[in-house]
Design a protein around this motif. Structure first.
Motif, mmCIF file in Angstrom:
data_model
loop_
_atom_site.group_PDB
_atom_site.id
_atom_site.type_symbol
_atom_site.label_atom_id
_atom_site.label_comp_id
_atom_site.label_asym_id
_atom_site.label_seq_id
_atom_site.Cartn_x
_atom_site.Cartn_y
_atom_site.Cartn_z
ATOM 1 N N HIS A 357 33.127 33.530 30.014
ATOM 2 C CA HIS A 357 33.247 33.814 28.560
ATOM 3 C C HIS A 357 32.862 35.223 28.230
ATOM 4 C CE1 HIS A 357 36.527 30.777 28.348
ATOM 5 N NE2 HIS A 357 35.652 29.228 28.776
ATOM 6 N N SER A 358 31.495 35.393 28.183
ATOM 7 C CA SER A 358 30.794 37.161 27.875
ATOM 8 C C SER A 358 31.392 37.867 28.548
ATOM 9 C CB SER A 358 29.225 36.561 28.288
ATOM 10 O OG SER A 358 28.938 36.602 29.587
ATOM 11 N N GLY A 359 31.796 37.595 29.753
ATOM 12 C CA GLY A 359 32.066 38.759 30.399
ATOM 13 C C GLY A 359 31.314 39.382 31.841
ATOM 14 N N ASP A 360 30.883 38.714 31.530
ATOM 15 C CA ASP A 360 30.207 38.603 32.998
ATOM 16 C C ASP A 360 30.175 37.726 34.162
ATOM 17 O OD1 ASP A 360 27.664 39.207 35.060
ATOM 18 O OD2 ASP A 360 26.202 37.470 33.908
ATOM 19 N N VAL A 361 31.375 38.567 34.236
ATOM 20 C CA VAL A 361 32.407 38.483 35.572
ATOM 21 C C VAL A 361 31.666 38.070 37.204
ATOM 22 C CG1 VAL A 361 34.951 38.843 36.705
ATOM 23 C CG2 VAL A 361 34.756 39.213 34.408
ATOM 24 N N ALA A 362 31.110 39.092 37.594
ATOM 25 C CA ALA A 362 30.416 39.328 38.331
ATOM 26 C C ALA A 362 29.484 37.886 38.840
ATOM 27 C CB ALA A 362 29.772 40.772 39.061
ATOM 28 N N ALA A 385 37.282 27.704 38.676
ATOM 29 C CA ALA A 385 37.954 28.903 39.056
ATOM 30 C C ALA A 385 38.689 29.478 37.943
ATOM 31 C CB ALA A 385 38.336 28.119 40.408
ATOM 32 N N ALA A 386 39.062 28.370 37.662
ATOM 33 C CA ALA A 386 40.311 29.647 36.364
ATOM 34 C C ALA A 386 39.518 30.319 35.252
ATOM 35 C CB ALA A 386 41.388 28.518 35.489
ATOM 36 N N ALA A 387 38.443 29.964 34.301
ATOM 37 C CA ALA A 387 38.054 30.094 34.006
ATOM 38 C C ALA A 387 37.328 32.109 34.244
ATOM 39 C CB ALA A 387 36.379 29.775 33.198
ATOM 40 N N VAL A 388 36.438 31.314 35.788
ATOM 41 C CA VAL A 388 36.039 33.145 36.391
ATOM 42 C C VAL A 388 37.281 33.855 36.686
ATOM 43 C CG1 VAL A 388 35.108 33.704 37.972
ATOM 44 C CG2 VAL A 388 33.858 31.832 37.227
ATOM 45 N N ALA A 389 38.375 33.099 37.043
ATOM 46 C CA ALA A 389 39.885 33.783 37.231
ATOM 47 C C ALA A 389 40.036 34.071 35.655
ATOM 48 C CB ALA A 389 41.349 33.599 37.977
ATOM 49 N N ASN A 390 40.480 33.809 35.496
ATOM 50 C CA ASN A 390 40.912 34.556 33.495
ATOM 51 C C ASN A 390 40.367 36.190 33.202
ATOM 52 O OD1 ASN A 390 43.677 33.295 33.099
ATOM 53 N ND2 ASN A 390 41.575 31.243 32.001
ATOM 54 N N ALA A 401 41.058 38.502 40.936
ATOM 55 C CA ALA A 401 41.139 36.665 40.385
ATOM 56 C C ALA A 401 42.173 36.053 41.499
ATOM 57 C CB ALA A 401 42.416 36.321 38.816
ATOM 58 N N GLU A 402 42.439 36.008 42.466
ATOM 59 C CA GLU A 402 43.941 35.785 43.311
ATOM 60 C C GLU A 402 42.397 35.538 44.341
ATOM 61 O OE1 GLU A 402 47.737 37.249 44.308
ATOM 62 O OE2 GLU A 402 46.653 38.034 44.353
ATOM 63 N N GLN A 403 41.146 36.153 44.690
ATOM 64 C CA GLN A 403 40.121 35.654 45.220
ATOM 65 C C GLN A 403 39.316 34.648 45.054
ATOM 66 O OE1 GLN A 403 38.415 39.023 46.040
ATOM 67 N NE2 GLN A 403 39.796 40.656 47.898
ATOM 68 N N VAL A 404 39.626 34.547 43.902
ATOM 69 C CA VAL A 404 38.391 33.192 42.919
ATOM 70 C C VAL A 404 39.486 32.366 43.497
ATOM 71 C CG1 VAL A 404 37.667 32.612 41.100
ATOM 72 C CG2 VAL A 404 36.707 34.797 41.406
ATOM 73 N N LEU A 415 48.149 27.737 36.225
ATOM 74 C CA LEU A 415 47.711 28.433 35.065
ATOM 75 C C LEU A 415 48.062 30.153 35.000
ATOM 76 C CD1 LEU A 415 47.344 26.679 31.660
ATOM 77 C CD2 LEU A 415 49.067 27.094 31.777
ATOM 78 N N VAL A 416 46.796 30.414 36.265
ATOM 79 C CA VAL A 416 46.161 31.231 35.927
ATOM 80 C C VAL A 416 47.130 31.287 37.585
ATOM 81 C CG1 VAL A 416 44.600 32.684 36.647
ATOM 82 C CG2 VAL A 416 43.979 30.792 35.254
ATOM 83 N N GLN A 417 47.582 31.186 38.419
ATOM 84 C CA GLN A 417 49.251 31.662 39.426
ATOM 85 C C GLN A 417 49.955 32.232 38.862
ATOM 86 O OE1 GLN A 417 47.941 28.486 41.757
ATOM 87 N NE2 GLN A 417 46.835 29.199 43.355
ATOM 88 N N GLY A 418 50.328 31.084 37.653
ATOM 89 C CA GLY A 418 51.408 30.956 36.736
ATOM 90 C C GLY A 418 51.481 32.875 35.943
ATOM 91 N N ARG A 419 49.950 33.540 35.852
ATOM 92 C CA ARG A 419 50.235 34.420 34.899
ATOM 93 C C ARG A 419 50.182 35.227 35.460
ATOM 94 N NH1 ARG A 419 44.369 34.536 32.220
ATOM 95 N NH2 ARG A 419 45.755 36.938 31.776
ATOM 96 N N ILE A 420 49.570 35.557 37.052
ATOM 97 C CA ILE A 420 49.483 36.562 38.181
ATOM 98 C C ILE A 420 50.664 36.774 38.336
ATOM 99 C CG2 ILE A 420 48.812 36.874 40.103
ATOM 100 C CD1 ILE A 420 46.083 35.639 39.719
ATOM 101 N N ALA A 421 51.853 35.718 38.782
ATOM 102 C CA ALA A 421 52.754 35.919 39.114
ATOM 103 C C ALA A 421 54.140 36.898 38.407
ATOM 104 C CB ALA A 421 53.911 35.106 39.390
ATOM 105 N N LEU A 422 53.579 36.147 36.802
ATOM 106 C CA LEU A 422 54.663 37.144 36.038
ATOM 107 C C LEU A 422 53.691 38.155 35.807
ATOM 108 C CD1 LEU A 422 54.375 34.714 32.717
ATOM 109 C CD2 LEU A 422 56.011 35.425 33.808
ATOM 110 N N GLN A 423 52.594 38.588 36.326
ATOM 111 C CA GLN A 423 52.834 40.022 35.838
ATOM 112 C C GLN A 423 52.835 40.650 36.797
ATOM 113 O OE1 GLN A 423 48.232 40.407 35.211
ATOM 114 N NE2 GLN A 423 47.807 39.753 33.411
ATOM 115 N N LYS A 424 53.339 40.040 37.708
ATOM 116 C CA LYS A 424 54.118 40.894 39.186
ATOM 117 C C LYS A 424 55.265 41.200 38.386
ATOM 118 C CE LYS A 424 50.359 39.460 42.263
ATOM 119 N NZ LYS A 424 49.978 39.354 43.975
#
Length: 590
Positions: A357-362, A385-390, A401-404, A415-424
């Protein structure tokens, strides 16, 4: 049993008839305790006359027997003959003119018999006997209070303060009366004085406050003023701090606590901080509790104690929005916990969410990898996993996101996978994934997922991509931005798709408490898309919102009437009729 009772009665009768002769000889004096036990047995057996005779015999021999007098008063009250107690009271007062029990019993008896003239004379006699003691004024005032005459109670107490002297004389009782008559300022002044310089009266005042209907809410601020204003003492300031914290007075409590803590050292400061932290937690004053635990952390102590403090501090840091402190606290807790332990799992999980949530994705991804290796079957894995993928999606990194998400299944990762599909622009796959995820989601997430699934059946890939961007913002907690995005960037969509998107946006706004935006979107739907499938629902929702405003009564009624007339085949017509009946008062609201 009958023989035993007969023996008791015969023994009591013999004791009564021989009492005078026995009392003449000190060596053969009858044991009063034994006689009182016999009286209890007689009373329990229902022989009230014999019990009364025995008590009167005791008082004839010893008018100062308080136990016998109190028992006789109880016995006569039960029989409705309370007036017969006065000769025995007079006998005690003759031997002891200052007896508080006798005076109290006399005024209470006159009050019970509603003989107010004699009550006032008895009160005057008691005050005359002991004018410098608080007891007569306190008890007399209590009788007048019970009779509902607060004015007389107040007059008696004020008279007592004047005669006894001292600014705090009878302060507890005066505060009681002022609280009863609805004068919180005067009650606060008296109870502040009653607490005293060393705060010995604080517990008594607390009990009085807790007994009030509002818990003392109107009086407590005034007491705090009295305790903190000069001249004051450390004890009074601590009492003020306790009152302010327990009452949940936020910034006021924090200011007092900081001032008190600043004047303490060593063990005194530590014990005060512990108490403040505990009380602030109980009063849901998160900011104050956070400060107190932070101070305790600097005090030191055993490693176990410090870990307990840091654990609570981490939770409060999250509430306070101090993610840096929270992350550091969970890092320490994680390092201190044994490998594979529930404590380590919890600390790791919370640190992952904070980093994401703080943006430290790595950092979040690295910690998640550690978590998956150590706790491969943990129930938290779907959420983490959803939090990190988001977090990756927020940066526009769909591949990351897909790797996570690889190898993780669950409603939140769905939910996150649905978002990825929507973005595509893959509407079909997004709908399928979200449909599978929706039953496992709770609250607004579940509601939004269901609404999204329904909406996707009517959207083009272009509209789906727009929806994916909006859902990303909703996931970040930015519902307002999502609503603005859907409203502004859906203008080029076909009418049917734009109406569907606006309806979805209105629902998001309503669930997020953005009532003004929800109303604006629904008005646009009703005005610009009168034949859209979503319009009847928009009319019903807007009418319900307007029905809570008296000035919008007419518009709410018109909307409901239009829905019934213009959309007669809508499934919402029965609900519209019911709302119209409620609005016009034809049926009561449940």
């Amino acid at each position: 049993m009958a023989l035993l009772l007969a023996a008791v009665l015969l023994g009591a009768a013999a004791a009564v008839t021989g009492l005078a002769a026995q009392s003449a000889s000190p060596a053969a004096a009858v044991d009063e305790v034994q006689l009182l036990r016999q009286e209890e047995q007689l009373e329990a057996a229902g022989n009230l006359a014999a019990a009364e005779e025995l008590l009167r015999s005791i008082l004839t021999r010893d008018p100062g027997s308080l136990s016998a007098l109190i028992s006789l008063e109880r016995l006569l009250r039960v029989q409705g003959r309370l007036a017969d107690i006065f000769p025995s009271i007079d006998g005690l007062l003759k031997s002891d003119p200052t007896s508080p029990i006798a005076h109290q019993m006399r005024i209470r008896a006159y009050s019970s018999l509603d003989r107010t003239d004699e009550l006032e004379k008895a009160a005057e006699a008691w005050i005359k006997a002991t004018p410098k003691l608080e007891t007569p004024y306190r008890e007399i005032a209590s009788v007048w209070k019970q009779r509902g005459d607060a004015a007389k109670a107040l007059a008696v107490l004020q008279q007592g303060r004047q005669r006894i002297g001292g600014a705090d004389a009878l302060a507890f009782e005066l505060g009681d009366v002022y609280a009863d008559v609805g004068n919180p300022a005067a009650a606060a002044k008296e109870w502040s004085a009653a607490i005293g310089r060393d705060a010995r009266g604080f517990n008594l005042v607390q009990r009085r406050l807790s007994a009030l209907a509002d818990g003392g809410a109107q009086i407590i601020p005034g007491i705090i003023d009295g305790l903190t204003h000069a001249p004051t003492t450390p004890a009074r300031q601590r009492a003020a701090a306790t009152l302010a914290v327990d009452a949940g007075l936020g910034s006021r409590a924090e200011a007092i606590v900081r001032q008190v803590a600043g004047g303490l050292k060593g063990a005194d400061r530590e014990s005060f901080l512990v108490e403040v932290a505990r009380r602030a937690d109980g009063a849901h004053l998160s900011r104050l509790a956070y400060w107190a635990y932070s101070q305790l952390l600097t005090v030191g102590g055993s490693s176990q104690r410090l870990l307990a403090i840091r654990s609570r501090l981490a939770e409060l840091a999250l509430q306070a929005g101090d993610t840096a402190t929270a992350r550091e606290s969970y890092r320490v807790l994680e390092a201190a916990a044994a490998a594979g332990s529930p404590e380590r799992r919890e600390a790791l999980a919370l640190r992952i969410e904070l980093e994401a949530h703080s943006g430290d994705v790595a950092g979040a991804a690295k910690t998640l990898a550690t978590f998956r290796q150590e706790f491969p079957d943990a129930g938290e894995l779907d959420r983490l996993a959803a939090a990190v993928a988001n977090a990756y999606l927020v940066r526009g990194d769909g591949e990351g996101a897909e790797q996570v998400l690889a190898g993780v299944t669950g409603p939140r990762t769905g939910l996150v996978q649905g978002r990825i599909a929507l973005q595509k622009g893959d509407i079909t796959r997004a709908r399928s994934i979200l449909l599978a995820a929706a039953p496992g989601l709770q609250g607004t997430e579940g509601t939004d997922a269901v609404a999204l699934v329904s909406l996707l059946t009517r959207l083009s890939p272009e509209a789906g991509k727009l929806l994916g961007r909006a859902v990303a913002k909703i996931t970040e907690g930015k519902a307002g931005d999502a609503v603005a995005l859907l409203s502004s960037e859906s203008t080029d969509l076909p009418a049917g798709e734009r109406a569907a998107v606006l309806d979805f946006a209105a629902g998001v706004a309503a669930r997020a408490g953005l009532d003004e935006q929800a109303e604006t979107l629904r008005r646009t739907l009703i005005t610009d898309f009168p034949r859209a499938l979503e319009t009847p629902a928009a009319m019903l929702a807007l009418a319900r919102a307007l029905s809570d405003r008296p000035q919008a009564f007419v518009e709410a009624r018109q909307l409901l009437e239009r829905l019934i007339i213009d959309y007669p085949r809508s499934a919402l017509v029965p609900e519209a009729r019911r709302e119209l009946d409620l609005l016009q008062g034809r049926v009561p609201r449940s």
